[in-house]
Motif scaffolding. Structure first.
Motif, PDB file in Angstrom:
ATOM      1  N   VAL A  46       0.856  -1.185   0.000  1.00 55.58           N
ATOM      2  CA  VAL A  46       0.000   0.000   0.000  1.00 55.58           C
ATOM      3  C   VAL A  46       0.890   1.232   0.000  1.00 55.58           C
ATOM      4  CG1 VAL A  46      -1.976   1.134   1.086  1.00 55.58           C
ATOM      5  CG2 VAL A  46      -1.641  -1.328   1.396  1.00 55.58           C
ATOM      6  N   VAL A  47       0.674   2.123  -0.960  1.00 60.75           N
ATOM      7  CA  VAL A  47       1.540   3.286  -1.151  1.00 60.75           C
ATOM      8  C   VAL A  47       0.695   4.542  -1.319  1.00 60.75           C
ATOM      9  CG1 VAL A  47       3.372   1.909  -2.206  1.00 60.75           C
ATOM     10  CG2 VAL A  47       1.609   2.915  -3.656  1.00 60.75           C
ATOM     11  N   SER A  48       1.365   5.687  -1.299  1.00 63.16           N
ATOM     12  CA  SER A  48       0.715   6.978  -1.582  1.00 63.16           C
ATOM     13  C   SER A  48       1.666   7.762  -2.477  1.00 63.16           C
ATOM     14  CB  SER A  48       0.404   7.736  -0.291  1.00 63.16           C
ATOM     15  OG  SER A  48       1.547   7.820   0.541  1.00 63.16           O
ATOM     16  N   SER A  49       1.608   7.487  -3.773  1.00 64.25           N
ATOM     17  CA  SER A  49       2.635   7.975  -4.685  1.00 64.25           C
ATOM     18  C   SER A  49       2.633   9.488  -4.842  1.00 64.25           C
ATOM     19  CB  SER A  49       2.469   7.317  -6.063  1.00 64.25           C
ATOM     20  OG  SER A  49       1.242   7.675  -6.657  1.00 64.25           O
ATOM     21  N   ASP A  50       1.482  10.142  -4.638  1.00 66.41           N
ATOM     22  CA  ASP A  50       1.441  11.588  -4.888  1.00 66.41           C
ATOM     23  C   ASP A  50       2.210  12.393  -3.849  1.00 66.41           C
ATOM     24  OD1 ASP A  50      -0.445  11.027  -2.903  1.00 66.41           O
ATOM     25  OD2 ASP A  50      -1.756  12.677  -3.488  1.00 66.41           O
ATOM     26  N   VAL A  51       2.481  11.798  -2.686  1.00 66.00           N
ATOM     27  CA  VAL A  51       3.270  12.499  -1.680  1.00 66.00           C
ATOM     28  C   VAL A  51       4.602  11.782  -1.444  1.00 66.00           C
ATOM     29  CG1 VAL A  51       1.329  13.615  -0.513  1.00 66.00           C
ATOM     30  CG2 VAL A  51       1.962  11.274   0.130  1.00 66.00           C
ATOM     31  N   SER A  52       5.015  10.984  -2.423  1.00 73.32           N
ATOM     32  CA  SER A  52       6.297  10.276  -2.352  1.00 73.32           C
ATOM     33  C   SER A  52       7.336  11.005  -3.193  1.00 73.32           C
ATOM     34  CB  SER A  52       6.135   8.841  -2.886  1.00 73.32           C
ATOM     35  OG  SER A  52       5.203   8.109  -2.125  1.00 73.32           O
ATOM     36  N   PRO A  53       8.616  10.884  -2.835  1.00 73.43           N
ATOM     37  CA  PRO A  53       9.665  11.479  -3.674  1.00 73.43           C
ATOM     38  C   PRO A  53       9.729  10.787  -5.030  1.00 73.43           C
ATOM     39  CG  PRO A  53      10.622  10.154  -1.918  1.00 73.43           C
ATOM     40  CD  PRO A  53       9.159  10.252  -1.622  1.00 73.43           C
ATOM     41  N   ASP A  73      -2.568   2.074  -4.448  1.00 77.22           N
ATOM     42  CA  ASP A  73      -2.025   3.435  -4.429  1.00 77.22           C
ATOM     43  C   ASP A  73      -3.135   4.408  -4.040  1.00 77.22           C
ATOM     44  OD1 ASP A  73      -0.436   5.632  -4.728  1.00 77.22           O
ATOM     45  OD2 ASP A  73      -0.082   5.399  -6.877  1.00 77.22           O
ATOM     46  N   ILE A  74      -2.979   5.044  -2.879  1.00 74.66           N
ATOM     47  CA  ILE A  74      -3.972   6.004  -2.380  1.00 74.66           C
ATOM     48  C   ILE A  74      -3.435   7.408  -2.615  1.00 74.66           C
ATOM     49  CG2 ILE A  74      -5.323   6.752  -0.396  1.00 74.66           C
ATOM     50  CD1 ILE A  74      -4.832   4.014   0.864  1.00 74.66           C
ATOM     51  N   THR A  75      -4.115   8.158  -3.466  1.00 74.40           N
ATOM     52  CA  THR A  75      -3.673   9.508  -3.826  1.00 74.40           C
ATOM     53  C   THR A  75      -4.821  10.496  -3.677  1.00 74.40           C
ATOM     54  OG1 THR A  75      -4.206   9.110  -6.158  1.00 74.40           O
ATOM     55  CG2 THR A  75      -1.947   8.645  -5.453  1.00 74.40           C
ATOM     56  N   ALA A  76      -4.487  11.771  -3.744  1.00 72.99           N
ATOM     57  CA  ALA A  76      -5.509  12.800  -3.585  1.00 72.99           C
ATOM     58  C   ALA A  76      -6.458  12.842  -4.774  1.00 72.99           C
ATOM     59  CB  ALA A  76      -4.855  14.162  -3.379  1.00 72.99           C
ATOM     60  N   THR A  77      -5.893  12.802  -5.992  1.00 74.32           N
ATOM     61  CA  THR A  77      -6.711  12.881  -7.203  1.00 74.32           C
ATOM     62  C   THR A  77      -6.264  11.815  -8.189  1.00 74.32           C
ATOM     63  OG1 THR A  77      -5.223  14.545  -8.135  1.00 74.32           O
ATOM     64  CG2 THR A  77      -7.137  15.362  -6.935  1.00 74.32           C
ATOM     65  N   GLY A  78      -7.095  11.559  -9.175  1.00 67.28           N
ATOM     66  CA  GLY A  78      -6.848  10.469 -10.103  1.00 67.28           C
ATOM     67  C   GLY A  78      -5.818  10.785 -11.163  1.00 67.28           C
ATOM     68  N   GLU A 119      -9.553  11.122   4.041  1.00 68.65           N
ATOM     69  CA  GLU A 119      -8.546  10.105   4.365  1.00 68.65           C
ATOM     70  C   GLU A 119      -9.210   8.885   5.014  1.00 68.65           C
ATOM     71  OE1 GLU A 119      -5.206  10.177   3.869  1.00 68.65           O
ATOM     72  OE2 GLU A 119      -4.667  12.282   3.549  1.00 68.65           O
ATOM     73  N   LEU A 120     -10.142   9.111   5.918  1.00 70.29           N
ATOM     74  CA  LEU A 120     -10.860   8.013   6.562  1.00 70.29           C
ATOM     75  C   LEU A 120     -11.627   7.183   5.536  1.00 70.29           C
ATOM     76  CD1 LEU A 120     -12.131  10.105   9.565  1.00 70.29           C
ATOM     77  CD2 LEU A 120     -10.848   7.981   9.845  1.00 70.29           C
ATOM     78  N   SER A 121     -12.347   7.885   4.667  1.00 72.17           N
ATOM     79  CA  SER A 121     -13.131   7.198   3.641  1.00 72.17           C
ATOM     80  C   SER A 121     -12.223   6.425   2.694  1.00 72.17           C
ATOM     81  CB  SER A 121     -13.973   8.219   2.868  1.00 72.17           C
ATOM     82  OG  SER A 121     -14.782   7.592   1.905  1.00 72.17           O
ATOM     83  N   ALA A 122     -11.098   7.029   2.309  1.00 72.69           N
ATOM     84  CA  ALA A 122     -10.158   6.351   1.409  1.00 72.69           C
ATOM     85  C   ALA A 122      -9.584   5.103   2.068  1.00 72.69           C
ATOM     86  CB  ALA A 122      -9.040   7.308   1.004  1.00 72.69           C
ATOM     87  N   ALA A 123      -9.291   5.174   3.360  1.00 76.29           N
ATOM     88  CA  ALA A 123      -8.767   4.003   4.065  1.00 76.29           C
ATOM     89  C   ALA A 123      -9.775   2.865   4.041  1.00 76.29           C
ATOM     90  CB  ALA A 123      -8.423   4.378   5.506  1.00 76.29           C
ATOM     91  N   LEU A 124     -11.033   3.171   4.304  1.00 76.57           N
ATOM     92  CA  LEU A 124     -12.079   2.149   4.346  1.00 76.57           C
ATOM     93  C   LEU A 124     -12.311   1.536   2.972  1.00 76.57           C
ATOM     94  CD1 LEU A 124     -14.400   4.034   6.810  1.00 76.57           C
ATOM     95  CD2 LEU A 124     -13.582   1.707   7.181  1.00 76.57           C
ATOM     96  N   ASP A 147      -6.215   1.613  -7.467  1.00 77.65           N
ATOM     97  CA  ASP A 147      -6.045   3.057  -7.295  1.00 77.65           C
ATOM     98  C   ASP A 147      -7.261   3.616  -6.566  1.00 77.65           C
ATOM     99  OD1 ASP A 147      -3.516   3.969  -8.697  1.00 77.65           O
ATOM    100  OD2 ASP A 147      -4.450   2.774 -10.282  1.00 77.65           O
ATOM    101  N   VAL A 148      -7.005   4.351  -5.490  1.00 79.84           N
ATOM    102  CA  VAL A 148      -8.055   4.971  -4.683  1.00 79.84           C
ATOM    103  C   VAL A 148      -7.752   6.458  -4.587  1.00 79.84           C
ATOM    104  CG1 VAL A 148      -9.230   5.001  -2.445  1.00 79.84           C
ATOM    105  CG2 VAL A 148      -8.310   2.850  -3.337  1.00 79.84           C
ATOM    106  N   THR A 149      -8.761   7.298  -4.816  1.00 78.35           N
ATOM    107  CA  THR A 149      -8.545   8.742  -4.729  1.00 78.35           C
ATOM    108  C   THR A 149      -9.381   9.355  -3.619  1.00 78.35           C
ATOM    109  OG1 THR A 149     -10.289   9.407  -6.289  1.00 78.35           O
ATOM    110  CG2 THR A 149      -8.146   8.818  -7.216  1.00 78.35           C
ATOM    111  N   LEU A 150      -8.760  10.265  -2.881  1.00 73.96           N
ATOM    112  CA  LEU A 150      -9.484  10.988  -1.853  1.00 73.96           C
ATOM    113  C   LEU A 150     -10.606  11.825  -2.461  1.00 73.96           C
ATOM    114  CD1 LEU A 150      -6.847  10.207  -0.271  1.00 73.96           C
ATOM    115  CD2 LEU A 150      -7.056  12.393   0.915  1.00 73.96           C
ATOM    116  N   PHE A 151     -10.340  12.404  -3.628  1.00 71.91           N
ATOM    117  CA  PHE A 151     -11.360  13.220  -4.287  1.00 71.91           C
ATOM    118  C   PHE A 151     -12.589  12.362  -4.628  1.00 71.91           C
ATOM    119  CE2 PHE A 151     -13.343  15.110  -8.071  1.00 71.91           C
ATOM    120  CZ  PHE A 151     -13.544  16.411  -7.635  1.00 71.91           C
ATOM    121  N   GLY A 152     -12.355  11.177  -5.171  1.00 70.21           N
ATOM    122  CA  GLY A 152     -13.475  10.297  -5.498  1.00 70.21           C
ATOM    123  C   GLY A 152     -14.240   9.863  -4.267  1.00 70.21           C
ATOM    124  N   CYS A 153     -13.528   9.573  -3.176  1.00 67.15           N
ATOM    125  CA  CYS A 153     -14.188   9.178  -1.934  1.00 67.15           C
ATOM    126  C   CYS A 153     -15.043  10.316  -1.380  1.00 67.15           C
ATOM    127  CB  CYS A 153     -13.152   8.756  -0.895  1.00 67.15           C
ATOM    128  SG  CYS A 153     -12.276   7.230  -1.313  1.00 67.15           S
TER     129      CYS A 153
END
Length: 670
Positions: A46-53, A73-78, A119-124, A147-153
Motif C-alpha cells: 500500500v503506497v501513496s505515490s502523490d506524496v512520495s519522492p 495506491d492512495i492519492t488525492a486525485t486520479g 482520508e478516513l473514507s479512502a482508508a475504508l 487506485d483509490v482517490t481521496l477526491f473520489g471518496c
C-alpha cells in the motif's frame, strides 16, 4: 478473514496508517517501511505515490508494471485529473470536492469537517478493495493494481446533495437542521446541547405533548410543510422547553416516546458516555488515565465478528486455493471480484443500501428487499419517472423485490432467498429482524454458512436498547460534532457522515470475510455507527490537522492552509493583505500563492457537474430497464484486472405473489 496476508504500508498519508489498523483488525500481518529495501516479501503493498519522492514513484511504477503483488495506491486525485500529483491535504480535498460547502450554517462560512473525512473514507474503501483483490488472487492467481482517490471518496459521499445539482439547483447549508423535516436541530439545554430529530407526524405529536409549550399548537405548525417554513419560530419554542432540562433528562424523555435524540458529546468525554464505556471499557479506562493520544483510536474496533449461531455446522470452504492459469482472465475480469456471491439486502436510506451497491459493483448478485410500497426514499425529489436521484445513486445494479415481512408467505420467501445466500446485510433497528422470526439462531438453521451483517446506531449490546438513531444523533454522540464547529458552535457534517462511514466499515468487514481462505461456518458481523464515529473522532483528536480558514471572495470562498503551519490569525492577515474579499476565487488563489500561502477554491456542489475532473473521474451514466439515462457516481477505487462496475438503475420493486410464482422467480434469481 485476512489471516496470513502479508501487507507492507509504505507511505505518509493518514489513509495508509488508518488502513493498516483496519487490515490488522481483519487478521492481516502489516509492516511499515520508509523504503523498499527488503525485497518486498509481501502479498500486498500500500503506497501513496502523490506524496512520495520521485525516486519512490519510479519504484512504485515498476511494482505496478511487474504484476507480482497487489499494489494499492492512495492519492488525492486520479491519474486523469488536471491536479494529479499535487498532494492535496484532507481539508483541501474537502474544499475542492464540495464537501466543505455542505457543512456549516446557512449564514456562515463553509466549515472544515473536524475529522479527516476523505482520508478516513479512502482508508475504508481501500481496505475493501484490497480484500476483494486478495479474494481474486486466492481464487484465480491474479494479482492486480488498485487506485483509490481521496477526491473520489469525498465526492461519492455527496449523495444527499448531488440530486439537487443534477436538477441544477443549489443546495444551501442547513447547519444542524434537516431540509425536509422539523423539528430537527441541536437545541441548548441547562448543561449543554441535545440533538432532536423527528421524521413523522406521530413523533411531532409526541414531542409537542412532552414539551408542554402552548404555542406549539399554533396552526402554522400543524403540517410538516408549515413547520419547515416557520422553522425559526418552531426551533425557538422547542428550545424554550429544552433549556428547562438537562441534556440527559431531555434525551431520556425522547427515548421514552421513541424520538431520536442524544447529547453532543465532547470527544474528550467519550470515556464517560454510557454506551461507549459499556462497549469499550478498556479504551475508556485508557482515556481516563492517559487522555487521547495518536494511538487511542486503535483501542476501538469498528466491527465485531463472531459465530452466526451455536447451531453452525462446518461446510466446505468458500474461497479455495489459487488456481493460477486455470481461469479465463477475460471471464474473471468481466464477472468481478465477487462473482458467484449472493447477497440479500434489507435496508433503506444510506447504510445498508451503500453496502449493497458496492457489493453489486464488485460482481455480487444483490437482491434488495423493500416493503410493499417500496422504499420511502424512492419518492424523494428531485428525480425522474417517479424515482429519486438519491435512490438511484444508492441502489445501482440490484434486483429489487417487495415483501411484506408481517405475512407468513413473504417470510417463507425470504427464508428461501437466505437459504442459498452468502450474505445478509440489514440496517433495521436492533432486534427488529429477530421479531420477524429471523434471529441469529434461526438464520443459522436456514443457512449455516451465512454472513449476517447488522448495522445499527448503538450496537446490539447497548446502553440504549430502545433509542432510535439517525445519522445526526450518531454524529453528536460519537464526537464528530464536537470536532466540527462554526464560530464555537457544534455543527454536523453536512453529508450523512456517520451513515456513510458506518456503511463503509460494513463493506470492508463483509468483503474481508468473503476473502477468507477457509470460511467453513457462518459469521455475525456487527457494526455500531457510534463505534465508527468514535474511532474517527479519536483519530482526529489524537492526530491534529494543520490549521486553516475559509475566506470570503466575491463569488464564494477559498480555503487557506500554510505549509509553514501558520496560525489562523496570520492566515487571515495574509488574506486581508491579498484583498481576497474583492477578488474571485481563482484570482484569490493566485494572489495568495504569490504571498506564499496555499489556497484552493471551495467548490459548490452544483458546480461539480460542470467540472471536467469530476465528470471524468467521478460521474458516470447508467440506464434503467426502460432505457432512460441516469447520472450516477463511479466507485472511488479502481481494480486494474477485475474492475468494479456501476451500470444499471433498478426499476420498481417486483411484487412476488403466490408460492409457485415465488419459487419460479427465485430460480430465475439464482
Amino acid at each position: 478473514m485476512l489471516d496470513g496476508v502479508r501487507i507492507l504500508a509504505w507511505g505518509t498519508r493518514d489513509a495508509l496508517r488508518l488502513g493498516a489498523a483496519l487490515l490488522e483488525h481483519a487478521g492481516a500481518q502489516v509492516a511499515f517501511a520508509q523504503s523498499p529495501s527488503d525485497g518486498f516479501a509481501y502479498d500486498v503493498i500500500v503506497v501513496s505515490s502523490d506524496v512520495s519522492p520521485e525516486s519512490d514513484r519510479r519504484v512504485i511504477a515498476a511494482l505496478k508494471a511487474a504484476g507480482k503483488h497487489i499494489v494499492c495506491d492512495i492519492t488525492a486525485t486520479g491519474a486523469h485529473d488536471s491536479r494529479e500529483r499535487m498532494g492535496f491535504s484532507d481539508a483541501q480535498i474537502q474544499a475542492i470536492s464540495g464537501l466543505m460547502d455542505t457543512t456549516g450554517f446557512a449564514a456562515g462560512e463553509p466549515v472544515r469537517i473536524g475529522v479527516p473525512f476523505a482520508e478516513l473514507s479512502a482508508a475504508l474503501y481501500a481496505c475493501a478493495a484490497i480484500a476483494a483483490a486478495v479474494r481474486v488472487e486466492r481464487l484465480h492467481g491474479i494479482a492486480q493494481n488498485i487506485d483509490v482517490t481521496l477526491f473520489g471518496c469525498a465526492a461519492s459521499a455527496l449523495t444527499t446533495f448531488l440530486p439537487a445539482a443534477f436538477a441544477q439547483r443549489t443546495a444551501a447549508r442547513v447547519g444542524n437542521r434537516h431540509p425536509a423535516c422539523a423539528p430537527w436541530n441541536a437545541y441548548r439545554t441547562r448543561d449543554g446541547w441535545v440533538l432532536i430529530c423527528t421524521s413523522t407526524e406521530d413523533q411531532w405529536r409526541k414531542i409537542k405533548g412532552v414539551a408542554g409549550v402552548p404555542q406549539l399548537d399554533d396552526p402554522r405548525f400543524a403540517s410538516l410543510r408549515g413547520r419547515v417554513l416557520d422553522v425559526d419560530a418552531l426551533d425557538a419554542l422547542i428550545e424554550r422547553w429544552t433549556t428547562t432540562l438537562t441534556t440527559d433528562q431531555c434525551s431520556k424523555l425522547c427515548e421514552a416516546i421513541g424520538v431520536a435524540a442524544g447529547p453532543i458529546v465532547p470527544v474528550a468525554g467519550l470515556s464517560g458516555e454510557p454506551n461507549f464505556r459499556l462497549r469499550h471499557a478498556q479504551a475508556a479506562q485508557r482515556i481516563d488515565a492517559q487522555g487521547i493520544d495518536g494511538e487511542t483510536y486503535r483501542q476501538v474496533p469498528i466491527f465485531g465478528i463472531s459465530r452466526l449461531s451455536n447451531a453452525d455446522e462446518p461446510t466446505p470452504a468458500s474461497c479455495a486455493a489459487p488456481r493460477a492459469g486455470t481461469d479465463d482472465e477475460a471471464r474473471v475480469s468481466s464477472a468481478g471480484p465477487l462473482a458467484g456471491i449472493k447477497v440479500v439486502e434489507i435496508g433503506q436510506y444510506t447504510t445498508a443500501p451503500l453496502v449493497g451497491k458496492h457489493l453489486a459493483a464488485l460482481g455480487a448478485q444483490v437482491v434488495k428487499v423493500e416493503p410493499p410500497d417500496g422504499e420511502v426514499a424512492r419518492s424523494w425529489t428531485p428525480g425522474q419517472a417517479g424515482t429519486s436521484y438519491f435512490f438511484a445513486l444508492n441502489n445501482t445494479d440490484k434486483q429489487t423485490i417487495a415483501l411484506d415481512l408481517k405475512q407468513q408467505a413473504d417470510k417463507a420467501y425470504l427464508a428461501a432467498l437466505l437459504a442459498d445466500a452468502d450474505v445478509l446485510v440489514e440496517n433495521l433497528r436492533p432486534g427488529a429482524l429477530a421479531k420477524l422470526g429471523f434471529d441469529r439462531e434461526s438464520l443459522g438453521r436456514i443457512n449455516p454458512r451465512l454472513i449476517y451483517c447488522s448495522i445499527s446506531g448503538f450496537g446490539m449490546a447497548s446502553a440504549y436498547p430502545a433509542r432510535p438513531a439517525f445519522d445526526t444523533v450518531i454524529q453528536a454522540m460519537g464526537g464528530l460534532m464536537d470536532l466540527t464547529q462554526s464560530r464555537g458552535e457544534p455543527v454536523k457534517v453536512g453529508v450523512s457522515g456517520a451513515d456513510i462511514l458506518g456503511g463503509q466499515a460494513a463493506l470492508f468487514a463483509i468483503v474481508a470475510s468473503l476473502a477468507g481462505s477457509a470460511r467453513q461456518e457462518g459469521a455475525f458481523v456487527e457494526i455500531s455507527m457510534q463505534d465508527v464515529a468514535a474511532w474517527c473522532a479519536l483519530f482526529a483528536a489524537g492526530n491534529r490537522a494543520p490549521e486553516g480558514i475559509a475566506v470570503a471572495c466575491i463569488d464564494g470562498h477559498v480555503w487557506l492552509e500554510s505549509d509553514e503551519g501558520c496560525a489562523t490569525d496570520l492566515l487571515a492577515a495574509r488574506a486581508k493583505a491579498a484583498r481576497c474579499g474583492s477578488l474571485t476565487r481563482a484570482a484569490a488563489v493566485a494572489a495568495l500563492a504569490r504571498a506564499g500561502v496555499r489556497a484552493v477554491p471551495v467548490a459548490r456542489v452544483v458546480e461539480l457537474v460542470e467540472d471536467a475532473d469530476f465528470l471524468a473521474d467521478v460521474l458516470s451514466v447508467a440506464r434503467d430497464a426502460n432505457g432512460a439515462f441516469w447520472p450516477i457516481v463511479k466507485v472511488p477505487y479502481r481494480l486494474s484486472r477485475t474492475p468494479a462496475r456501476v451500470r444499471i438503475v433498478p426499476g420498481a420493486p417486483e411484487v412476488v405473489v403466490g408460492a409457485a410464482a415465488r419459487a419460479s422467480r427465485f430460480d430465475a434469481i439464482a
